[in-house]
Design a protein around this motif. Structure first.
Motif, PDB file in Angstrom:
ATOM      1  N   UNK A 234     -23.671  -1.802  28.897  1.00 22.85           N
ATOM      2  CA  UNK A 234     -23.744  -2.434  27.391  1.00 22.85           C
ATOM      3  C   UNK A 234     -22.734  -1.886  26.754  1.00 22.85           C
ATOM      4  N   UNK A 235     -21.658  -2.849  26.368  1.00 24.48           N
ATOM      5  CA  UNK A 235     -20.450  -2.612  25.743  1.00 24.48           C
ATOM      6  C   UNK A 235     -20.604  -1.707  24.383  1.00 24.48           C
ATOM      7  N   UNK A 236     -21.745  -1.904  23.666  1.00 19.75           N
ATOM      8  CA  UNK A 236     -21.992  -1.142  22.493  1.00 19.75           C
ATOM      9  C   UNK A 236     -23.066  -0.131  22.336  1.00 19.75           C
ATOM     10  N   UNK A 237     -23.385   0.237  23.795  1.00 25.33           N
ATOM     11  CA  UNK A 237     -24.529   1.304  23.970  1.00 25.33           C
ATOM     12  C   UNK A 237     -24.091   2.549  24.565  1.00 25.33           C
ATOM     13  N   UNK A 238     -24.914   3.351  24.802  1.00 27.86           N
ATOM     14  CA  UNK A 238     -24.460   4.540  25.610  1.00 27.86           C
ATOM     15  C   UNK A 238     -23.825   4.489  26.797  1.00 27.86           C
ATOM     16  N   UNK A 239     -24.488   3.553  27.563  1.00 28.78           N
ATOM     17  CA  UNK A 239     -23.930   3.540  28.971  1.00 28.78           C
ATOM     18  C   UNK A 239     -22.432   3.251  29.082  1.00 28.78           C
ATOM     19  N   UNK A 240     -22.021   2.438  28.012  1.00 33.22           N
ATOM     20  CA  UNK A 240     -20.462   2.077  27.877  1.00 33.22           C
ATOM     21  C   UNK A 240     -19.662   3.565  27.794  1.00 33.22           C
ATOM     22  N   UNK A 241     -20.139   3.966  26.683  1.00 33.20           N
ATOM     23  CA  UNK A 241     -19.269   5.468  26.520  1.00 33.20           C
ATOM     24  C   UNK A 241     -19.689   6.536  27.501  1.00 33.20           C
ATOM     25  N   UNK A 242     -20.780   6.445  28.172  1.00 31.28           N
ATOM     26  CA  UNK A 242     -20.958   7.455  29.229  1.00 31.28           C
ATOM     27  C   UNK A 242     -20.054   7.404  30.463  1.00 31.28           C
ATOM     28  N   UNK A 243     -19.851   6.017  30.990  1.00 23.82           N
ATOM     29  CA  UNK A 243     -19.126   5.524  31.957  1.00 23.82           C
ATOM     30  C   UNK A 243     -17.716   5.788  31.791  1.00 23.82           C
ATOM     31  N   UNK A 264     -14.592   1.197  39.008  1.00 27.02           N
ATOM     32  CA  UNK A 264     -15.207  -0.053  39.607  1.00 27.02           C
ATOM     33  C   UNK A 264     -16.384  -0.580  38.580  1.00 27.02           C
ATOM     34  N   UNK A 265     -17.369   0.628  38.021  1.00 29.39           N
ATOM     35  CA  UNK A 265     -18.324   0.164  37.165  1.00 29.39           C
ATOM     36  C   UNK A 265     -17.774  -0.421  35.957  1.00 29.39           C
ATOM     37  N   UNK A 266     -16.748  -0.099  35.537  1.00 33.66           N
ATOM     38  CA  UNK A 266     -16.037  -0.641  34.284  1.00 33.66           C
ATOM     39  C   UNK A 266     -15.647  -2.048  34.588  1.00 33.66           C
ATOM     40  N   UNK A 267     -15.165  -2.317  35.874  1.00 31.15           N
ATOM     41  CA  UNK A 267     -14.660  -3.818  36.268  1.00 31.15           C
ATOM     42  C   UNK A 267     -15.871  -4.678  36.321  1.00 31.15           C
ATOM     43  N   UNK A 268     -17.023  -4.035  36.813  1.00 26.78           N
ATOM     44  CA  UNK A 268     -18.356  -4.995  37.012  1.00 26.78           C
ATOM     45  C   UNK A 268     -18.555  -5.333  35.756  1.00 26.78           C
ATOM     46  N   UNK A 269     -18.325  -4.556  34.621  1.00 34.03           N
ATOM     47  CA  UNK A 269     -18.610  -5.044  33.406  1.00 34.03           C
ATOM     48  C   UNK A 269     -17.852  -5.920  32.541  1.00 34.03           C
ATOM     49  N   UNK A 270     -16.571  -6.237  33.402  1.00 34.91           N
ATOM     50  CA  UNK A 270     -15.692  -6.851  32.753  1.00 34.91           C
ATOM     51  C   UNK A 270     -14.944  -6.448  31.424  1.00 34.91           C
ATOM     52  N   UNK A 271     -14.968  -5.269  31.255  1.00 38.10           N
ATOM     53  CA  UNK A 271     -14.671  -4.489  29.855  1.00 38.10           C
ATOM     54  C   UNK A 271     -12.958  -4.297  29.993  1.00 38.10           C
ATOM     55  N   UNK A 272     -12.108  -5.121  30.189  1.00 36.39           N
ATOM     56  CA  UNK A 272     -10.752  -4.956  30.333  1.00 36.39           C
ATOM     57  C   UNK A 272     -10.044  -4.204  29.412  1.00 36.39           C
TER      58      UNK A 272
END
Length: 421
Positions: A234-243, A264-272
């Protein structure tokens, strides 16, 4: 009824996973066996047992049980519970379970504080978000916080085997399975027991029986009946900042394998945008002067990634990540500016020396501006020792060269200037 609800445990001993808080001599099990029930907040990813445990606790208590889902409830729903507190049915107190409490605003959360204080309401709240970010602090301080974690693969497989037996009874189907088939379901579920059970049910009902009239749950049938797994991102949640945190720490730790994994995890979230920003930060914060050209290469890779977009952007992002992970490390640039900022915040600092002040205007010399300034290019090695810092901090040191080849050369150069002045 979905399989996940049919198989929902009714006893704490049957809960799958969470062995750090459930089991012999573990905190939640001890609470259930005691006569004391504190206010509790359960947080963790979806499908790991938060609601199940809350309902078991409610069943074991002698209190009236009310359940509210904050995503579709309002302050009126809370007031309705409060209005029934002093009725004869609730003489033993009320256990209020609020699911997804992060969806309640501050006023809604505050509405139950008074009744938590006097013991009329015992609160159990669950949330997929970090409660320290989303739950009102006064409510948080009156509650015990328990983190629920992703269910481990062997626990999910154990739960799936129980579920297969229930499916057999309910559907009158003959169902077989392979260990690999259950393992594939566990992998797709990504630690979410509910998702694993839903996947098992879908595979069982969408797979044709074989010649022996047996529905076989194996790797092939799982592959045919499932889609790619969805990561908890979740780009606005904890998982974003944890990764992002794990990504930077892996690069900083010079571990190219872990660095690529989190990329790879960040790419899966397409968070360029977040990836590019973090790579540029790492280039200066963690590599810095140990390899000054790293930021040049990273900037080129980032620009390329932003220009070409996904999916091809993964290639220059991988190049930048591997370059940084395998480069020598230095945080001297980061430490230097932090030291200077901390000193500004905490120390008395006098005015800039007059010799350094702007002298490009009429009357500047009359004020002493620029008087006595020594132009370094008029001296050997383009250097002359003079005071640049304010008087009160003239001996402060912010930058300390670290033990890498580039900065050792910097150290030698600075020492050479000092010795030959």
């Amino acid at each position: 009824m979905p399989l996940a609800d049919k198989i929902r445990p009714s006893k704490i001993e049957d809960v799958v996973g969470q062995s750090h808080i459930i089991g012999k001599d573990k905190i939640l099990t001890r609470i259930l066996k005691s006569s004391f029930l504190p206010n509790m907040i359960f947080f963790g990813p979806p499908g790991v047992g938060k609601t199940t445990v809350a309902e078991i606790v409610a069943k074991e208590s002698n209190k009236s049980f009310y359940k509210i889902n904050a995503t579709n409830s309002s302050l009126d729903d809370v007031k309705r519970v409060i209005s029934e507190l002093d009725t004869i049915n609730n003489i033993g107190g009320v256990l209020l379970y609020i699911d997804e409490i992060q969806s309640f605003n501050k006023k809604q959360q505050q509405s139950i504080l008074e009744f938590m204080e006097n013991g009329k309401i015992t609160l159990i709240a669950s949330t997929t978000e970090n409660p320290y970010h989303y739950v009102y602090k006064a409510l948080l301080s009156r509650s015990s916080v328990f983190e629920f974690k992703q269910v481990e693969m062997f626990e999910i497989k154990k739960g799936l085997k129980r579920a297969v037996e229930l499916l057999k009874e309910d559907s009158y189907m003959e169902i077989g399975y392979t260990e690999e088939g259950l393992e594939d379901i566990a992998k797709v579920s990504d630690g979410d027991m509910r998702k694993a059970l839903n996947t098992l049910e879908m595979v069982a009902y969408s797979t044709r029986p074989n010649v022996d009239n047996i529905v076989n749950i194996d790797s092939e049938s799982v592959k045919k009946s499932t889609f790619n797994k969805i990561l908890n991102y979740d780009r606005k949640g904890d998982s974003h900042y944890d990764i992002l945190s794990a990504f930077q720490k892996s690069v900083r730790g010079s571990d190219p394998q872990a660095s690529i994994h989190y990329l790879a995890r960040l790419i899966k979230g397409e968070d360029l945008a977040s990836i590019c920003r973090r790579l540029l930060v790492i280039a200066s914060e963690d590599i810095g002067l140990a390899y000054p050209n790293a930021i040049v290469v990273v900037k080129a890779c980032v620009d390329s990634a932003m220009q070409i977009g996904f999916p091809e952007a993964k290639i220059p992002l991988s190049q930048a990540t591997l370059l940084l992970a395998t480069s020598p490390k230095s945080n001297s640039s980061y430490l230097a500016i932090q030291n200077a900022l901390n000193e500004i915040d905490n120390e008395f600092i006098m005015d800039i020396p007059d010799t350094l002040k702007d002298a490009h205007y009429g009357g500047a010399k009359d004020l002493g501006r620029g008087v006595g300034y020594k132009y370094p290019y008029n001296y050997n090695n383009n250097y002359i020792k003079q005071q640049y810092l304010p008087d009160s901090i003239k001996d402060s040191e912010y930058y300390v060269p670290q033990e890498n080849k580039t900065e050792q050369n910097i150290k030698k150069y600075l020492q050479y200037l000092n010795d030959n002045n």
